[in-house]
Design an enzyme around this catalytic site. Sequence first.
Site, PDB file in Angstrom:
ATOM      1  N   HIS A 269       6.557  -2.004   2.939  1.00 15.55           N
ATOM      2  CA  HIS A 269       6.374  -3.398   3.346  1.00 15.55           C
ATOM      3  C   HIS A 269       5.496  -4.105   2.337  1.00 15.55           C
ATOM      4  O   HIS A 269       4.523  -3.546   1.835  1.00 15.55           O
ATOM      5  CB  HIS A 269       5.771  -3.505   4.752  1.00 15.55           C
ATOM      6  CG  HIS A 269       4.559  -2.662   4.986  1.00 15.55           C
ATOM      7  ND1 HIS A 269       4.619  -1.297   5.189  1.00 15.55           N
ATOM      8  CD2 HIS A 269       3.238  -2.978   5.041  1.00 15.55           C
ATOM      9  CE1 HIS A 269       3.409  -0.811   5.366  1.00 15.55           C
ATOM     10  NE2 HIS A 269       2.538  -1.806   5.268  1.00 15.55           N
TER      11      HIS A 269
ATOM     12  N   ASN B  51       0.844  -1.196   0.000  1.00 13.08           N
ATOM     13  CA  ASN B  51       0.000   0.000   0.000  1.00 13.08           C
ATOM     14  C   ASN B  51       0.875   1.239   0.000  1.00 13.08           C
ATOM     15  O   ASN B  51       1.863   1.318   0.734  1.00 13.08           O
ATOM     16  CB  ASN B  51      -0.892   0.017   1.248  1.00 13.08           C
ATOM     17  CG  ASN B  51      -1.876  -1.134   1.258  1.00 13.08           C
ATOM     18  OD1 ASN B  51      -2.498  -1.443   0.238  1.00 13.08           O
ATOM     19  ND2 ASN B  51      -2.022  -1.795   2.397  1.00 13.08           N
TER      20      ASN B  51
HETATM   21  P1  DGP Z   1      -0.421  -1.119   5.904  1.00 11.82           P
HETATM   22  O1  DGP Z   1      -1.876  -0.852   6.182  1.00 11.82           O
HETATM   23  O2  DGP Z   1      -0.200  -1.610   4.488  1.00 11.82           O
HETATM   24  O3  DGP Z   1       0.458   0.049   6.259  1.00 11.82           O
HETATM   25  O4  DGP Z   1      -0.033  -2.326   6.851  1.00 11.82           O
HETATM   26  C1  DGP Z   1       0.644  -2.202   8.063  1.00 11.82           C
HETATM   27  C2  DGP Z   1       0.637  -3.559   8.709  1.00 11.82           C
HETATM   28  O5  DGP Z   1       1.587  -3.548   9.736  1.00 11.82           O
HETATM   29  C3  DGP Z   1      -0.701  -3.955   9.345  1.00 11.82           C
HETATM   30  O6  DGP Z   1      -1.184  -5.126   8.697  1.00 11.82           O
HETATM   31  C4  DGP Z   1      -0.376  -4.229  10.799  1.00 11.82           C
HETATM   32  C5  DGP Z   1       1.129  -4.338  10.811  1.00 11.82           C
HETATM   33  N1  DGP Z   1       1.779  -3.805  11.997  1.00 11.82           N
HETATM   34  C6  DGP Z   1       1.657  -2.540  12.485  1.00 11.82           C
HETATM   35  N2  DGP Z   1       2.430  -2.387  13.571  1.00 11.82           N
HETATM   36  C7  DGP Z   1       3.065  -3.577  13.754  1.00 11.82           C
HETATM   37  C8  DGP Z   1       4.009  -4.038  14.719  1.00 11.82           C
HETATM   38  O7  DGP Z   1       4.449  -3.330  15.628  1.00 11.82           O
HETATM   39  N3  DGP Z   1       4.416  -5.329  14.596  1.00 11.82           N
HETATM   40  C9  DGP Z   1       3.975  -6.147  13.577  1.00 11.82           C
HETATM   41  N4  DGP Z   1       4.449  -7.398  13.560  1.00 11.82           N
HETATM   42  N5  DGP Z   1       3.098  -5.740  12.666  1.00 11.82           N
HETATM   43  C10 DGP Z   1       2.650  -4.471  12.749  1.00 11.82           C
END
Ligand code: DGP
Length: 114
Positions: free
Chosen positions: A100, A87
């Site tokens: 990511h 995204n």
């Molecule tokens: P997006 O909406 O594309 O920016 O996705 C961000 C993703 O990151 C979402 O699916 C949740 C994940 N996420 C956010 N904070 C953390 C974190 O601290 N640890 C992990 N493992 N995932 C996280």
Amino acid sequence: MSDCIFCKIANKEISATIVYEDDLCLAFEDLNPQAPVHVLVIPKQHLTSLADASEEDVELLGHLCRVCDKVAAEKGIKEDGYRVVTNHGEKAGQSVLHLHLHVLGGRPMNWPPG
Ligand code: DGP
């Protein structure tokens, strides 16, 4: 970037369930999984999103894609099929401003996505 949560994960300042790591990137379980398999693949270097990448990053971007496939194979979803999503920006729903790639699988994926 000092205030970036994914940089902190890459630097091991914040814990995550890491499923793959090499010199260029890290793959770890998403905190809020949207499918039975939901792994995030990030570059260790800070890029805000795909839109922040330049020609210099072409090799890195290709490497991230190869790692997505490797992760899918290791997670057992390669044969049945998987989805890779990234995204960029507010309308796409980007919530973490560090590039990511989401690797999703283990259930049928709908199209078009929401
Ligand atoms: P997006 O909406 O594309 O920016 O996705 C961000 C993703 O990151 C979402 O699916 C949740 C994940 N996420 C956010 N904070 C953390 C974190 O601290 N640890 C992990 N493992 N995932 C996280």
